[in-house]
Design an enzyme around this catalytic site. Structure first.
Site, PDB file in Angstrom:
ATOM      1  N   SER A   9      -6.467   3.640   3.773  1.00  0.00           N
ATOM      2  CA  SER A   9      -5.691   2.934   2.886  1.00  0.00           C
ATOM      3  C   SER A   9      -7.106   1.735   2.349  1.00  0.00           C
ATOM      4  O   SER A   9      -6.886   1.156   2.144  1.00  0.00           O
ATOM      5  CB  SER A   9      -4.883   1.995   3.787  1.00  0.00           C
ATOM      6  OG  SER A   9      -4.349   1.287   3.683  1.00  0.00           O
ATOM      7  N   LYS A  32       1.986   6.505   5.499  1.00  0.00           N
ATOM      8  CA  LYS A  32       1.277   5.410   5.071  1.00  0.00           C
ATOM      9  C   LYS A  32       1.976   3.942   4.819  1.00  0.00           C
ATOM     10  O   LYS A  32       3.139   4.225   5.753  1.00  0.00           O
ATOM     11  CB  LYS A  32       1.904   5.893   3.557  1.00  0.00           C
ATOM     12  CG  LYS A  32       1.086   4.519   2.947  1.00  0.00           C
ATOM     13  CD  LYS A  32      -1.015   5.153   2.861  1.00  0.00           C
ATOM     14  CE  LYS A  32      -1.708   4.123   2.796  1.00  0.00           C
ATOM     15  NZ  LYS A  32      -2.155   2.787   3.046  1.00  0.00           N
ATOM     16  N   LYS A  73       0.387   4.091  -2.410  1.00  0.00           N
ATOM     17  CA  LYS A  73      -1.128   4.163  -2.204  1.00  0.00           C
ATOM     18  C   LYS A  73       0.109   6.433  -2.369  1.00  0.00           C
ATOM     19  O   LYS A  73      -0.832   7.302  -2.856  1.00  0.00           O
ATOM     20  CB  LYS A  73      -1.557   4.277  -1.634  1.00  0.00           C
ATOM     21  CG  LYS A  73      -2.825   3.271  -1.937  1.00  0.00           C
ATOM     22  CD  LYS A  73      -3.519   3.033  -0.621  1.00  0.00           C
ATOM     23  CE  LYS A  73      -4.244   1.456  -1.374  1.00  0.00           C
ATOM     24  NZ  LYS A  73      -4.538   0.972   0.040  1.00  0.00           N
ATOM     25  N   SER A 114       0.747  -1.205  -0.108  1.00  0.00           N
ATOM     26  CA  SER A 114       0.151   0.114  -0.282  1.00  0.00           C
ATOM     27  C   SER A 114       0.500   1.299  -0.278  1.00  0.00           C
ATOM     28  O   SER A 114       0.403   2.218  -0.086  1.00  0.00           O
ATOM     29  CB  SER A 114      -1.466   0.419   1.319  1.00  0.00           C
ATOM     30  OG  SER A 114      -1.843  -0.829   0.278  1.00  0.00           O
TER      31      SER A 114
END
Length: 378
Positions: free
Chosen positions: A121, A223, A64, A61
């Protein structure tokens, strides 16, 4: 019993450290049980610590970050608006993994989708944003890769906006740091969302997955990521006084391990280094005599921000001077390089940044040219 000479020699050798406050050497960075990491100073862009920072790894992730950056660029270009209503497709709704819980056929604003992707997320939110910006996930991935190339992310390739496993989706710790630095620098108004502790959509409140926000009061991003193949990943950022650091940890064995590794890197950087912006980009630092032009004095300044990252406690050793390439004779375009800003630490040169003209020096009239020609003779 030590001789007088021995005592004198000991004092002579120790005197510089005792009186001048000589700094002990900076210890090596912490050894961390991860696949790769990098720690970078935001102001200068200098790497303070790294391990396998250029090894190709799966981003999960962390992808992102690039998705958000790409959407922010579209917002900045006026191609989309935060208030745009995005029709949720079945593809977005069916996307697996972490979710914002959008519903097929409903309309959701770009702003809510961004917050759902950044804070919660949401894989579904990432797909919805990709389809709105580019029409399809595949076309959006092309945009991501174009931005990655422009940012110098030479070891990265993106195939989707959410980081779900794909053999052609890969990056490195250094590349993920590059896009994070760019996102923070270019879009501070949107970066503020990364420190939000939770977000509520469709009456469902989900917490921010970044553990640093609760463990370090100076942390404000960025993140987390996880897949079985990628392991536990975390991009962290914290700001203490005027110093910001960005850490990237990839391939940890557990959520706690990635948090501990990130904190260890950030604390190492803040403990042993200090960061200073010496001259902002475009700031006039001197006016120099110009010849044969419409101006007698030409303001000059750095073509990029002059920032130094140095061992803590050594600021008084810094100095700076300019080196001109030649006499300033018209014409000179605004932004043209006319020399260098040179930063020294003691006797060592640590940085050299282009010195540029901050105004245009146009050709002077006949009187100005003739006058300056005579003056230069003397």
């Amino acid at each position: 019993m030590k001789s007088a000479f021995t005592l004198f020699w000991f004092f002579l050798c120790a005197f510089p450290a005792l009186v001048l406050g000589a700094q002990p050497p900076i210890p090596g960075p912490p050894e961390l049980p991860v696949k790769g990491y990098v720690l970078i100073d935001f102001n200068s862009g200098k790497t303070l610590a790294e391990m396998n920072a250029d090894e190709r790894l799966e981003p999960a992730s962390l992808t992102k970050i690039m998705t958000a950056y790409t959407v922010f660029r579209e917002l900045a270009g006026g191609k989309i608006q935060l208030t745009d209503q995005v029709l949720i497709s079945e593809k977005s709704w069916r996307t697996g993994g972490s979710k914002m819980f959008v519903e097929v056929g409903k309309q959701v604003s770009v702003e809510d989708l961004l917050k759902g992707m950044i804070i919660q997320s949401g894989n579904d939110a990432a797909v919805a944003l990709a389809e709105h910006v580019a029409g399809s996930v595949e076309s959006f991935a092309d945009l991501m890769n174009a931005h990655a190339k422009r940012l110098g992310m030479t070891a990265s390739h993106f195939t989707n906006p959410n980081g779900l496993p794909d053999p052609d989706l890969y990056t490195t710790a250094r590349d993920m740091a590059r896009v994070t630095l760019a996102l923070i620098a270019e879009f501070p108004q949107y970066y503020a969302w990364y420190k939000s502790l939770d977000f509520t959509y469709n009456k469902i409140t989900q917490p921010n997955r970044n553990p640093l926000l609760k463990r370090d009061p100076t942390a404000d991003g960025v993140k987390t990521g996880y897949t079985k193949a990628a392991g536990y990943c975390l991009i962290g950022s914290a700001k203490r006084d005027d110093m910001r650091l960005v850490s990237v940890v990839m391939g940890s064995a557990s959520p706690n391990a990635r948090a501990e590794a990130s904190l260890a890197l950030l604390n190492y950087g803040f403990r042993f280094y200090e960061s200073h912006v010496l001259y902002p980009v475009g700031q006039p630092i001197e006016t120099l005599r110009a010849w044969g032009g419409n101006l007698e004095k030409l303001p000059v300044g750095p073509g990029s921000t002059v920032a130094a990252i140095i061992p803590r406690g050594t600021y008084d050793q810094l100095s700076a001077h300019i080196e001109k390439t030649s006499d300033f004779r018209a014409p000179i375009a605004s932004g043209a390089q006319v020399g260098d800003v040179v930063v020294m630490q003691g006797d060592d040169e640590i940085m050299r940044v282009p010195l540029v003209a901050l105004e245009e020096l146009a050709q002077g009239n006949l009187w100005q040219q003739a006058r300056d020609s005579v003056l230069q003779l003397f």
